[in-house]
Scaffold this motif. Sequence first.
Motif, PDB file in Angstrom:
ATOM      1  N   ASP A  55       1.568  69.512  10.253  1.00 49.71           N
ATOM      2  CA  ASP A  55       3.185  69.709  10.985  1.00 49.71           C
ATOM      3  C   ASP A  55       3.705  68.667  10.822  1.00 49.71           C
ATOM      4  O   ASP A  55       5.327  68.052  11.676  1.00 49.71           O
ATOM      5  CB  ASP A  55       2.176  69.260  12.792  1.00 49.71           C
ATOM      6  CG  ASP A  55       2.382  68.447  12.894  1.00 49.71           C
ATOM      7  OD1 ASP A  55       1.962  67.531  11.378  1.00 49.71           O
ATOM      8  OD2 ASP A  55       1.080  67.942  13.830  1.00 49.71           O
ATOM      9  N   GLY A  56       4.021  68.708   9.626  1.00 44.09           N
ATOM     10  CA  GLY A  56       4.760  67.699   9.169  1.00 44.09           C
ATOM     11  C   GLY A  56       4.874  65.923   9.272  1.00 44.09           C
ATOM     12  O   GLY A  56       5.267  64.654   8.503  1.00 44.09           O
ATOM     13  N   ARG A  57       4.177  65.335  10.141  1.00 41.14           N
ATOM     14  CA  ARG A  57       3.780  63.812  10.654  1.00 41.14           C
ATOM     15  C   ARG A  57       3.677  63.278   9.342  1.00 41.14           C
ATOM     16  O   ARG A  57       2.676  63.846   8.564  1.00 41.14           O
ATOM     17  CB  ARG A  57       2.697  64.117  11.911  1.00 41.14           C
ATOM     18  CG  ARG A  57       3.576  64.611  13.171  1.00 41.14           C
ATOM     19  CD  ARG A  57       2.108  63.990  13.888  1.00 41.14           C
ATOM     20  NE  ARG A  57       1.201  64.920  14.439  1.00 41.14           N
ATOM     21  CZ  ARG A  57      -0.271  64.255  13.670  1.00 41.14           C
ATOM     22  NH1 ARG A  57      -0.203  63.181  13.427  1.00 41.14           N
ATOM     23  NH2 ARG A  57      -1.485  65.309  13.613  1.00 41.14           N
ATOM     24  N   ARG A  58       3.242  62.252   9.088  1.00 38.90           N
ATOM     25  CA  ARG A  58       2.845  61.142   7.902  1.00 38.90           C
ATOM     26  C   ARG A  58       1.873  60.423   8.654  1.00 38.90           C
ATOM     27  O   ARG A  58       1.846  59.592   9.748  1.00 38.90           O
ATOM     28  CB  ARG A  58       3.438  60.840   7.740  1.00 38.90           C
ATOM     29  CG  ARG A  58       4.363  61.263   6.639  1.00 38.90           C
ATOM     30  CD  ARG A  58       5.682  61.094   6.206  1.00 38.90           C
ATOM     31  NE  ARG A  58       6.257  61.300   4.394  1.00 38.90           N
ATOM     32  CZ  ARG A  58       6.645  62.480   5.116  1.00 38.90           C
ATOM     33  NH1 ARG A  58       7.450  63.438   6.417  1.00 38.90           N
ATOM     34  NH2 ARG A  58       7.451  63.143   4.229  1.00 38.90           N
ATOM     35  N   GLU A  59       1.010  59.641   7.839  1.00 42.28           N
ATOM     36  CA  GLU A  59       0.863  59.216   8.638  1.00 42.28           C
ATOM     37  C   GLU A  59      -0.793  58.580   7.162  1.00 42.28           C
ATOM     38  O   GLU A  59      -0.769  58.952   6.044  1.00 42.28           O
ATOM     39  CB  GLU A  59      -1.254  59.230   9.846  1.00 42.28           C
ATOM     40  CG  GLU A  59      -2.307  60.621   9.345  1.00 42.28           C
ATOM     41  CD  GLU A  59      -2.730  61.190  10.818  1.00 42.28           C
ATOM     42  OE1 GLU A  59      -4.198  60.990  10.157  1.00 42.28           O
ATOM     43  OE2 GLU A  59      -2.360  61.396  11.411  1.00 42.28           O
ATOM     44  N   PRO A  60      -1.266  56.998   7.523  1.00 42.13           N
ATOM     45  CA  PRO A  60      -2.186  57.071   6.312  1.00 42.13           C
ATOM     46  C   PRO A  60      -3.222  57.233   5.837  1.00 42.13           C
ATOM     47  O   PRO A  60      -3.962  58.058   7.060  1.00 42.13           O
ATOM     48  CB  PRO A  60      -2.246  55.428   7.019  1.00 42.13           C
ATOM     49  CG  PRO A  60      -1.263  55.015   7.568  1.00 42.13           C
ATOM     50  CD  PRO A  60      -1.123  56.382   8.699  1.00 42.13           C
ATOM     51  N   PHE A  61      -3.331  57.457   4.653  1.00 40.11           N
ATOM     52  CA  PHE A  61      -4.487  58.165   3.839  1.00 40.11           C
ATOM     53  C   PHE A  61      -5.935  57.313   4.933  1.00 40.11           C
ATOM     54  O   PHE A  61      -6.117  55.463   4.587  1.00 40.11           O
ATOM     55  CB  PHE A  61      -4.366  57.953   2.745  1.00 40.11           C
ATOM     56  CG  PHE A  61      -5.793  58.890   1.818  1.00 40.11           C
ATOM     57  CD1 PHE A  61      -6.852  60.260   2.708  1.00 40.11           C
ATOM     58  CD2 PHE A  61      -6.633  57.752   1.447  1.00 40.11           C
ATOM     59  CE1 PHE A  61      -7.430  60.635   1.671  1.00 40.11           C
ATOM     60  CE2 PHE A  61      -7.447  58.593   0.948  1.00 40.11           C
ATOM     61  CZ  PHE A  61      -8.493  60.013   0.847  1.00 40.11           C
ATOM     62  N   ASP A  62      -7.125  57.387   5.255  1.00 41.63           N
ATOM     63  CA  ASP A  62      -8.325  56.689   5.734  1.00 41.63           C
ATOM     64  C   ASP A  62      -9.137  58.331   4.970  1.00 41.63           C
ATOM     65  O   ASP A  62      -9.781  59.126   5.332  1.00 41.63           O
ATOM     66  CB  ASP A  62      -8.309  57.400   7.347  1.00 41.63           C
ATOM     67  CG  ASP A  62      -9.226  56.571   7.566  1.00 41.63           C
ATOM     68  OD1 ASP A  62     -10.031  55.781   7.469  1.00 41.63           O
ATOM     69  OD2 ASP A  62      -9.765  56.431   9.163  1.00 41.63           O
ATOM     70  N   ILE A  63     -10.187  57.488   4.122  1.00 44.42           N
ATOM     71  CA  ILE A  63     -11.297  58.500   3.397  1.00 44.42           C
ATOM     72  C   ILE A  63     -12.525  58.599   4.547  1.00 44.42           C
ATOM     73  O   ILE A  63     -13.035  58.809   4.499  1.00 44.42           O
ATOM     74  CB  ILE A  63     -11.802  57.209   2.293  1.00 44.42           C
ATOM     75  CG1 ILE A  63     -13.042  58.252   1.473  1.00 44.42           C
ATOM     76  CG2 ILE A  63     -13.021  56.058   2.194  1.00 44.42           C
ATOM     77  CD1 ILE A  63     -12.495  59.836   1.295  1.00 44.42           C
TER      78      ILE A  63
END
Length: 154
Positions: A55-63
């Motif tokens: 949806d275009g949101r950005r969030e930090p990568f979380d393994i």
Amino acid sequence: MLCPHCGDMDDKVLESRQNSSGSTIRRRRECLSCGYRFTSYERIEEKPFMVIKRDGRREPFDIKKVERGIRITTEKRNVSQETIEQVLQDIEDEVVLAAGTKREVTSQAIGEVALRKLYNIDTVAYIRFASVYRAFDNVAQFIEEIEQITHNMK
């Protein structure tokens, strides 16, 4: 640096050493007030890379999010803990490379890497992951994916 013994801020560095990979510096310090010797560590604080969601949101990568999905799909399958850990490490390595200097990667790219890794270790886990990742909403999609797998195995 704050002395862990007396709380004073004045100290001197006695010795500094890098670890073998060069990512951390170990410093032996001595408090100038009480003479207490202690060790501190310095490391580079890396800026986390971002995942661009559908949806275009950005969030930090979380393994951990990827791990949760992998663990659910491999539940009650003959996949060892060691294999799961290796798959997660491989996924993280590929995603970091894909993010590159922009430090951004799409959630689709992460999903495709995870699918590729699961396909190589357990096709049932692959189907389980694909059904959620590709949002299967009818039996025909399951059948199509399974036919594709059986065709590739021939």
